[in-house]
Design a protein around this motif. Structure first.
Motif, short mmCIF file in Angstrom:
data_model
loop_
_atom_site.label_atom_id
_atom_site.label_comp_id
_atom_site.label_asym_id
_atom_site.label_seq_id
_atom_site.Cartn_x
_atom_site.Cartn_y
_atom_site.Cartn_z
N ARG A 81 46.83 33.01 33.82
CA ARG A 81 47.53 31.85 34.35
C ARG A 81 47.66 30.76 33.30
N ASP A 119 56.55 34.61 36.94
CA ASP A 119 57.61 34.98 37.89
C ASP A 119 59.00 34.65 37.36
N ARG A 127 50.50 41.73 36.33
CA ARG A 127 51.95 41.89 36.28
C ARG A 127 52.64 40.76 37.05
N THR A 128 53.90 40.56 36.71
CA THR A 128 54.71 39.59 37.44
C THR A 128 54.67 39.96 38.91
N GLY A 129 54.55 38.96 39.75
CA GLY A 129 54.49 39.18 41.19
C GLY A 129 53.07 39.23 41.71
N GLN A 130 52.09 39.44 40.84
CA GLN A 130 50.70 39.40 41.26
C GLN A 130 50.18 37.98 41.10
N ARG A 131 49.16 37.64 41.86
CA ARG A 131 48.54 36.33 41.74
C ARG A 131 47.83 36.26 40.39
N GLN A 132 48.14 35.23 39.63
CA GLN A 132 47.53 35.06 38.32
C GLN A 132 46.33 34.14 38.42
N GLN A 182 60.03 35.30 34.20
CA GLN A 182 60.35 36.08 33.01
C GLN A 182 61.73 36.74 33.04
#
Length: 167
Positions: free
Chosen positions: A14, A21, A4-9, A23
């Motif tokens: 990636r 971030d 999800r957005t906010g998690q490290r990709q 979106q």
């Protein structure tokens, strides 16, 4: 993509969406063409996993290393969309696919670390057209061929959209 957005990709997520971030950004932009451009660049991929390796067209751009630069570029276009509007004025058709291609071409021409080598390059055998390459680009990872398409799907008003059978 599983993240999800906010998690490290990492990994596939990636490479397919280096700008997760950003979106929410399209909804913050005022000018319709700039919102369309932002959505084009920032929309998540339709498929979470693919049989063949995939990458976001801007994954090796300088913007991918510093997404804030992309956000600033889009915000600048929102304040003064004239370069984008001049580019889009060249379109002779209102077909959605051609508009989508034009948005990508505009962005790739502006993207730091990316060289747009060709767009809409016809492949011919004598007088017969065999096909067309939508985009040829070069970045720090090499030369790449992109085929661009936009697909819109209608889902039922009820449900959360996670069941592919509902689309």
């Amino acid at each position: 993509m599983g993240e999800r957005t906010g998690q490290r990709q990492t990994g596939y997520a990636r490479r397919m969406m280096p700008f997760a971030d950003l979106q929410p950004l399209p909804r913050q932009l005022r000018h319709p063409a700039v919102r369309d451009l932002a959505w084009t660049l920032l929309a998540p991929p339709l498929l979470a996993q693919c049989a063949c390796p995939q990458r976001h067209p801007l994954s090796a751009s300088d913007w991918a290393g510093d997404p804030g630069r992309l956000a600033a570029w889009l915000a600048g276009l929102d304040r003064d969309p004239s370069p984008l509007l001049a580019w889009l004025a060249r379109l002779t058709s209102r077909r959605l696919g051609l508009y989508y291609e034009a948005l990508w071409q505009f962005a790739l021409r502006q993207a730091p670390g990316v060289e747009l080598l060709a767009a809409n390059l016809a492949i011919r055998d004598g007088r017969r057209t065999l096909g067309e390459l939508d985009i040829l680009l070069r970045d720090r990872e090499g030369d790449h061929h992109l085929e661009l398409a936009i697909k819109l799907y209608l889902g039922p008003p009820q449900g959360d959209g996670h069941d592919p059978a509902h689309w």
